[in-house]
Design an enzyme around this catalytic site. Structure first.
Site, short mmCIF file in Angstrom:
data_model
loop_
_atom_site.label_atom_id
_atom_site.label_comp_id
_atom_site.label_asym_id
_atom_site.label_seq_id
_atom_site.Cartn_x
_atom_site.Cartn_y
_atom_site.Cartn_z
N HIS A 175 0.85 -1.19 0.00
CA HIS A 175 0.00 0.00 0.00
C HIS A 175 0.89 1.24 0.00
O HIS A 175 1.95 1.25 0.63
CB HIS A 175 -0.93 0.00 1.22
CG HIS A 175 -1.96 1.07 1.15
ND1 HIS A 175 -1.69 2.37 1.51
CD2 HIS A 175 -3.24 1.05 0.70
CE1 HIS A 175 -2.78 3.10 1.29
NE2 HIS A 175 -3.73 2.33 0.81
N GLU A 179 -3.89 1.88 -7.57
CA GLU A 179 -4.23 3.04 -6.75
C GLU A 179 -3.28 4.18 -7.06
O GLU A 179 -2.19 4.25 -6.47
CB GLU A 179 -4.10 2.70 -5.26
CG GLU A 179 -5.02 1.63 -4.77
CD GLU A 179 -5.26 1.76 -3.27
OE1 GLU A 179 -6.41 2.01 -2.89
OE2 GLU A 179 -4.31 1.67 -2.50
P1 PGA Z 1 -9.35 6.34 0.06
O1 PGA Z 1 -8.17 5.31 0.35
O2 PGA Z 1 -10.52 5.54 -0.44
O3 PGA Z 1 -9.62 6.99 1.37
O4 PGA Z 1 -8.83 7.30 -0.98
C1 PGA Z 1 -7.94 4.23 -0.51
C2 PGA Z 1 -6.71 3.50 -0.09
O5 PGA Z 1 -5.74 4.14 0.35
O6 PGA Z 1 -6.65 2.26 -0.18
#
Ligand code: PGA
Length: 247
Positions: free
Chosen positions: A90, A160
Site C-alpha cells: 500500500h 491506486e
Molecule cells: P481512500 O483510500 O478511499 O480513502 O482514498 C484508498 C486507499 O488508500 O486504499
C-alpha cells in the site's frame, strides 16, 4: 461473471474494539445476502482475531516466520486467526519505508503461506510523456520477481494512483483512465507470467472510491472490484457500495 471483490481498508480506524465490532456487524449481515460480491474487511491487526462473519484481510505482513522482529506479523500468524488475504505494498506502507524489494519479500512470503495477496501499485503523478507507465511497470516487475505462475494465481492487483488516495486527493481517477491502466497492467503481467493468467487476475481500482463513482469504475471501467478507504468507515456507505457491485 466473477463476483466483484470489494475491499474495505480501515487503515488506523476505528479507535476501539467496540467500534470495530459495531462497524463490521452490519457489513457482515449485508454481505451474506449479496451473492455477486466478495467483501473483504481489512481492519487494524489487533481486531483481526475477534471479528466474525466476514472475510478478513490484513493491511500488511512481514516476510519472516518468527524471531527477533519486534512489531511484525508473520503470514502464518494471520492465517491462524482466519485471515485469507493481505494487502501488500500500500502506498502508505511504501511511504513508511517499504521499497519494491521489501514489497517483493512480503508478497512471496504471504503467497507461500497460502494467503491471497492484494498488491497495490500506482504512480505518483501522470505526465504527458507517459513516464508514469514505466513507474508502474517497474513496481509490478520488482514486486513480483520470483513469484511462480502457480502462486501468482492467488494475486489480486489494486491499481491506486497516489494522487487519488486519501483526504488530500485531488480527485479519483476516471473509469476510462482506470481501464487504460488495467490494460497496461495486464500487458506487464502477461510478460511476467502468461497471457492467460494476466487476463484472469482481478484488477481493483482504489483511490477516493465513494457511492457516487463506484458504479462507473465497475461498469465502464471494467474493474474487477474496488479498494475503499474513507468510505468504508461508514457501514451504510460501504454497504451501499457492496449493493452497487452486486449486479
Ligand atoms: P481512500 O483510500 O478511499 O480513502 O482514498 C484508498 C486507499 O488508500 O486504499
Amino acid at each position: 461473471m466473477e463476483a466483484k471483490i470489494i475491499v474495505a481498508n480501515w487503515k488506523l480506524n476505528p479507535g476501539t474494539w467496540r467500534e470495530a465490532r459495531e462497524l463490521a456487524a452490519p457489513i457482515a449481515r449485508a454481505a451474506k445476502k449479496l451473492t455477486r460480491v466478495r467483501a473483504i474487511i481489512c481492519p487494524p491487526a489487533v481486531y483481526l482475531n475477534g471479528l466474525k462473519g466476514v472475510e478478513l484481510g490484513a493491511q500488511d505482513c512481514f516476510w519472516e516466520k518468527s524471531g527477533a522482529h519486534t512489531g511484525r506479523l508473520a503470514p502464518a500468524m494471520l492465517r491462524s486467526v482466519g485471515v485469507t488475504t493481505v494487502i501488500v505494498g500500500h502506498s502508505e506502507m511504501r511511504a513508511a519505508g517499504d521499497d519494491d524489494a521489501a514489497v517483493n519479500r512480503k508478497v512471496r512470503a504471504a503467497l507461500a503461506e497460502g494467503l491471497a495477496v492484494i498488491l497495490c501499485v500506482g504512480e505518483r503523478a501522470r505526465d504527458p510523456e507517459g513516464h508514469y507507465l514505466r513507474e508502474l511497470e517497474t513496481q509490478l516487475i520488482n514486486s513480483l520477481a520470483g513469484v511462480s505462475k502457480k502462486q501468482a494465481s492467488q494475486l489480486i492487483i489494486a491499481y491506486e494512483p497516489l494522487w487519488a488516495i486519501g483526504a488530500l486527493a485531488l480527485e479519483s481517477d476516471s473509469p476510462e483512465g482506470f481501464r487504460h491502466q488495467a490494460i497496461f497492467i495486464r500487458k506487464v503481467l502477461a510478460g511476467q507470467f502468461s497471457k492467460e493468467l494476466a487476463l484472469r487476475l482481478p484488477i481493483l481500482y482504489g483511490g477516493s472510491v465513494n457511492t457516487k463513482n463506484a458504479a462507473g469504475f465497475l461498469t465502464s471501467g471494467a474493474a474487477s472490484g474496488l479498494l475503499v478507504g474513507r468510505e468504508s468507515l461508514r457501514a451504510d456507505k460501504f454497504i451501499e457500495i457492496l449493493k452497487i457491485a452486486n449486479y
